[in-house]
Design a protein around this motif. Structure first.
Motif, PDB file in Angstrom:
ATOM      1  N   VAL A 138       0.580   6.506  -1.684  1.00 26.17           N
ATOM      2  CA  VAL A 138       1.139   7.770  -1.208  1.00 26.17           C
ATOM      3  C   VAL A 138       0.680   8.908  -2.117  1.00 26.17           C
ATOM      4  N   GLN A 139       0.384  10.062  -1.515  1.00 29.18           N
ATOM      5  CA  GLN A 139       0.033  11.291  -2.229  1.00 29.18           C
ATOM      6  C   GLN A 139      -1.218  11.146  -3.100  1.00 29.18           C
ATOM      7  N   SER A 158      -3.401  10.794   1.516  1.00 27.36           N
ATOM      8  CA  SER A 158      -2.571   9.853   2.254  1.00 27.36           C
ATOM      9  C   SER A 158      -1.094  10.209   2.105  1.00 27.36           C
ATOM     10  N   ALA A 159      -0.352  10.075   3.201  1.00 25.57           N
ATOM     11  CA  ALA A 159       1.090  10.304   3.168  1.00 25.57           C
ATOM     12  C   ALA A 159       1.858   8.979   3.196  1.00 25.57           C
ATOM     13  N   VAL A 160       1.117   7.852   3.241  1.00 25.64           N
ATOM     14  CA  VAL A 160       1.747   6.530   3.331  1.00 25.64           C
ATOM     15  C   VAL A 160       1.025   5.538   2.428  1.00 25.64           C
ATOM     16  N   GLU A 161       1.668   4.412   2.208  1.00 18.65           N
ATOM     17  CA  GLU A 161       1.020   3.277   1.562  1.00 18.65           C
ATOM     18  C   GLU A 161       0.457   2.392   2.662  1.00 18.65           C
ATOM     19  N   SER A 162      -0.687   1.793   2.395  1.00 21.01           N
ATOM     20  CA  SER A 162      -1.290   0.893   3.377  1.00 21.01           C
ATOM     21  C   SER A 162      -2.189  -0.093   2.643  1.00 21.01           C
ATOM     22  N   LYS A 163      -2.088  -1.355   3.001  1.00 25.44           N
ATOM     23  CA  LYS A 163      -2.930  -2.373   2.388  1.00 25.44           C
ATOM     24  C   LYS A 163      -4.329  -2.375   2.982  1.00 25.44           C
ATOM     25  N   THR A 164      -4.442  -1.888   4.214  1.00 28.29           N
ATOM     26  CA  THR A 164      -5.730  -1.907   4.919  1.00 28.29           C
ATOM     27  C   THR A 164      -6.000  -0.537   5.531  1.00 28.29           C
TER      28      THR A 164
END
Length: 149
Positions: free
Chosen positions: A103-104, A63-69
């Motif tokens: 992230v990462q 993943s390159a982002v944070e996401s709650k869902t």
């Protein structure tokens, strides 16, 4: 680690030991990068999907982002036309991914691809997306399959 998480880990590991890497095309993974795609069982490519059976789809991605869902969207692309392909669980957070997504981090998404008996015998391309909170693709992959009797 609770029992549910432990079972998910076991099923993921079983899928990785039994599955074969599948050639895929990245179709716009803007929020992540796909490392590997496995489909079980898939002895040859394009994968032959038998009517009335279900197949395990395993996607390893960073993943390159944070996401709650995370939400899966699957289409069968026939003659260039995307047709919705229903899957049992569209919530990625219930498909082997521990949310929130960081992230990462590397994730192992695992879901089922049921092939209904009423589907026609046909060659097509499966387009599988996993979307983040902003509806951007954590991954977007395409892979060829053939539905057979």
């Amino acid at each position: 680690m609770d029992v549910r998480t432990g079972l998910i880990v076991v099923f993921c590991l079983m899928g990785f030991t039994c599955a074969n890497p599948v050639k895929f095309v990245d179709c716009g993974s803007s929020s992540g990068k796909v490392v590997m795609v496995d489909i079980n069982p898939c002895a040859s490519q394009p994968c032959q999907l038998h009517k009335g059976q279900s197949y395990s789809v395993n996607v390893t991605f960073n993943s390159a982002v944070e996401s709650k869902t995370s939400t899966a969207v699957v289409h069968g692309v026939i003659a260039g036309v995307p047709v919705p392909f229903p899957i049992p669980i569209d919530d990625g957070c219930k498909s082997g991914i521990q949310c929130p997504i960081q992230v990462q981090q590397k994730y192992h998404y695992v879901n089922s691809l049921p092939v209904k008996t009423e589907y026609p015998a046909i060659k097509l391309v499966v387009k599988w997306e996993l979307r983040d909170d902003n509806k951007q693709d954590l991954f977007c992959i395409k892979f060829p399959v053939q539905i057979v009797s």
